[in-house]
Design an enzyme around this catalytic site. Structure first.
Site, PDB file in Angstrom:
ATOM      1  N   TYR A  40     -25.848 -13.263 -42.515  1.00 20.21           N
ATOM      2  CA  TYR A  40     -24.857 -12.371 -41.913  1.00 20.21           C
ATOM      3  C   TYR A  40     -25.411 -10.959 -41.721  1.00 20.21           C
ATOM      4  O   TYR A  40     -26.157 -10.455 -42.544  1.00 20.21           O
ATOM      5  CB  TYR A  40     -23.608 -12.313 -42.807  1.00 20.21           C
ATOM      6  CG  TYR A  40     -22.550 -11.355 -42.283  1.00 20.21           C
ATOM      7  CD1 TYR A  40     -21.628 -11.789 -41.351  1.00 20.21           C
ATOM      8  CD2 TYR A  40     -22.512 -10.028 -42.699  1.00 20.21           C
ATOM      9  CE1 TYR A  40     -20.675 -10.916 -40.838  1.00 20.21           C
ATOM     10  CE2 TYR A  40     -21.562  -9.148 -42.196  1.00 20.21           C
ATOM     11  CZ  TYR A  40     -20.645  -9.605 -41.264  1.00 20.21           C
ATOM     12  OH  TYR A  40     -19.712  -8.744 -40.760  1.00 20.21           O
TER      13      TYR A  40
ATOM     14  N   GLU B 254      -7.962 -10.517  -6.358  1.00 18.22           N
ATOM     15  CA  GLU B 254      -9.113  -9.619  -6.524  1.00 18.22           C
ATOM     16  C   GLU B 254      -9.394  -9.367  -8.007  1.00 18.22           C
ATOM     17  O   GLU B 254     -10.543  -9.331  -8.444  1.00 18.22           O
ATOM     18  CB  GLU B 254      -8.846  -8.297  -5.814  1.00 18.22           C
ATOM     19  CG  GLU B 254      -8.716  -8.449  -4.304  1.00 18.22           C
ATOM     20  CD  GLU B 254      -8.091  -7.224  -3.667  1.00 18.22           C
ATOM     21  OE1 GLU B 254      -8.828  -6.294  -3.345  1.00 18.22           O
ATOM     22  OE2 GLU B 254      -6.855  -7.187  -3.514  1.00 18.22           O
TER      23      GLU B 254
ATOM     24  N   SER C   1       0.860  -1.180   0.000  1.00 21.00           N
ATOM     25  CA  SER C   1       0.000   0.000   0.000  1.00 21.00           C
ATOM     26  C   SER C   1       0.893   1.226   0.000  1.00 21.00           C
ATOM     27  O   SER C   1       1.972   1.217   0.586  1.00 21.00           O
ATOM     28  CB  SER C   1      -0.879  -0.011   1.247  1.00 21.00           C
ATOM     29  OG  SER C   1      -1.249   1.314   1.593  1.00 21.00           O
TER      30      SER C   1
HETATM   31  N1  ARG Z   1     -15.035  -7.622 -40.936  1.00 22.59           N
HETATM   32  C1  ARG Z   1     -16.227  -8.362 -41.158  1.00 22.59           C
HETATM   33  C2  ARG Z   1     -16.626  -9.112 -39.892  1.00 22.59           C
HETATM   34  O1  ARG Z   1     -15.810  -9.302 -39.060  1.00 22.59           O
HETATM   35  C3  ARG Z   1     -16.037  -9.342 -42.278  1.00 22.59           C
HETATM   36  C4  ARG Z   1     -17.287  -9.712 -42.984  1.00 22.59           C
HETATM   37  C5  ARG Z   1     -17.845  -8.583 -43.735  1.00 22.59           C
HETATM   38  N2  ARG Z   1     -18.904  -8.983 -44.556  1.00 22.59           N
HETATM   39  C6  ARG Z   1     -19.756  -8.110 -45.093  1.00 22.59           C
HETATM   40  N3  ARG Z   1     -20.703  -8.589 -45.813  1.00 22.59           N
HETATM   41  N4  ARG Z   1     -19.629  -6.852 -44.893  1.00 22.59           N
HETATM   42  O2  ARG Z   1     -17.755  -9.504 -39.718  1.00 22.59           O
END
Ligand code: ARG
Length: 457
Positions: free
Chosen positions: A315, A288, A275
């Site tokens: 996606y 901790e 400390s």
């Molecule tokens: N940098 C993007 C990620 O990590 C890669 C994929 C991008 N794909 C797209 N359709 N924009 O997800």
């Protein structure tokens, strides 16, 4: 990189929110590995020429050397690791570089790269847990017969052996390894590569070839699933969250044990902090911080789960944020493990303080009740009552341990209690008697330590 579709540059802030290169550059090895496998497959299927493939392979090797050597020009304008490497490849080898992205998309590319990274990190986390187990088993064996208080509700319950207490964490870590390897990793064995943007590709690709080249069991069975799913990372982070919860509990015990109030153990200098104002202090900061890391890893799991759970297939860019959360969780976990291993390796225990605390609080009262049941055939509930009265008598007469209470005091409550019964009420006798399988008896602890060591070999 977007070719003909756009006339103007993105806004600076657009670039700032969109670029992930600062984070996902950690995927460079996997990205190059994936691209090499993809190009080799394209050539094998005569989708690109052998010459183009050779140029791509050599170019990617050179890029790997550049990145390793710290000379690769990472660029935010090129958004992410995939576009950075691809652009650099074309810069270096020309035309052939532009053919690499045939029959794939960044969507299957990133799913593959990130999965490979997560699988490797999962194996490393499991190996790290194994290393911790080894240290715990060693320390447990050294302290197989040291007696300490066992707690429930953090109130003295029954004496246990320190070795037994330490081995409890070895069992937890073993299940953590099963969740990581048997659960998370086992569920990750499909290769997304070849799923392309979301629907697959019209090129005559060989997905078994790339899957096997990258060490997967085989290709994923549904292209939408493969590009949209991140449950491989969720599985890893949920398993990590549980594993670090166990580390956090052990860390909490270290914090308690090393406090002057407990005085059970001392951290080595290497794992203590001082400390700035109180010269006497030795603080367990690392323990901790492991508790704090546990909170963060759990939060990262929750954040990743939240990020995925509202996305329609397939996606969406939200998924880009998966990496920062996952990388941080694995980094925090690895550091926590290293610190825990260091602390456990060098922790010194205070045998006298442990024994004294074990005897406090009439911790062997159950042993007396058990004797009454065994030797006098007293029903357990009655034995419980009799023992309770004896404990009260000890308390009233200011005797701290049942083993130290004069026989006459026992007999005032139950005349048939003998000297032999009283002799069983030491903490040593108590732990020795608990020799059922999985019990705290020193012999059982040694046996379990042996079992673990054989398993580790
Ligand atoms: N940098 C993007 C990620 O990590 C890669 C994929 C991008 N794909 C797209 N359709 N924009 O997800």
């Amino acid at each position: 990189m977007w070719g003909g579709r756009f006339a103007a540059q993105p806004d600076d802030a657009m670039q700032a929110i969109n670029a992930s290169i600062d984070i996902d550059q950690r995927l460079w090895r996997e990205d190059i590995e994936g691209s090499k496998a993809h190009a080799a497959m394209l050539a094998a299927k005569a989708i690109i020429t052998p010459e183009d493939n050779a140029a791509i392979q050599a170019g990617l090797d050179q890029i790997a050397a550049e990145i390793e050597g710290g000379t690769f020009p990472f660029s935010r304008e090129l958004e992410d690791i995939h576009l950075n490497i691809e652009a650099r490849l074309t810069e270096r080898i020309g035309e052939a570089g532009k053919r690499l992205h045939t029959a794939r998309s960044r969507n299957d590319q990133v799913a593959t790269d990130f999965k490979l990274w997560t699988m490797r990190a999962t194996r490393e986390a499991s190996d790290g847990l194994r290393a911790l187990q080894k240290v715990l088993v060693k320390r447990a064996e050294e302290h197989a017969e040291w007696v300490m208080p066992g707690f429930t509700h953090l109130q003295t319950a029954q004496p246990v052996t320190l070795g037994h207490h330490l081995l409890a964490y070895v069992s937890m870590a073993e299940r953590d390894r099963v969740r990581l390897i048997g659960g998370a990793l086992e569920a990750a064995w499909e290769c997304p590569l070849g799923s392309a943007a979301l629907a697959g590709t019209p090129y005559p690709i060989d997905r078994d070839m790339t899957a096997h080249a990258l060490g997967f069991h085989g290709p994923s069975h549904n292209s939408l699933d493969a590009v949209a799913s991140r449950d491989f990372a969720l599985g890893a982070l949920s398993s990590l969250s549980i594993a670090v919860t166990h580390l956090s509990r052990l860390a909490e015990e270290i914090v308690l044990w090393t406090s002057p109030q407990f005085g059970f153990a001392n951290l080595s200098d290497a794992w203590s902090t001082g400390s700035s104002i109180m010269p006497q202090k030795r603080n367990p900061d690392a323990a901790e911080l492991i508790r704090a890391k546990a909170a963060r890893i759990g939060a990262n799991f929750a954040a990743l789960n939240g990020l995925v759970q509202k996305l329609p297939l397939a996606y969406a860019k939200d998924l880009q944020e998966d990496k920062a959360l996952t990388f941080a969780a694995f980094d925090d976990f690895a550091l926590s493990l290293t610190a825990m291993i260091g602390m456990i390796e060098t922790l010194s225990f205070n045998r006298a303080a442990l024994r004294e605390a074990a005897a406090r609080g009439y911790s062997t009262a159950t042993d007396l009740a058990d004797w009454l049941v065994r030797e006098l055939k007293t029903p357990f509930r009655e034995a419980h009552e009799i023992t309770g009265k004896i404990v009260r008598r000890a308390e009233e007469t200011g005797v701290a341990e049942l083993a130290l209470l004069p026989l006459s005091d026992f007999q005032a409550i139950e005349p048939r209690i003998t000297e032999a019964a009283r002799a069983l009420l030491t903490v040593e006798k108590s732990v020795e008697s608990r020799d059922c399988y999985g019990g705290t008896a020193p012999q059982r602890v040694r046996e379990q330590a042996q079992r673990w060591m054989e398993m580790f070999e």
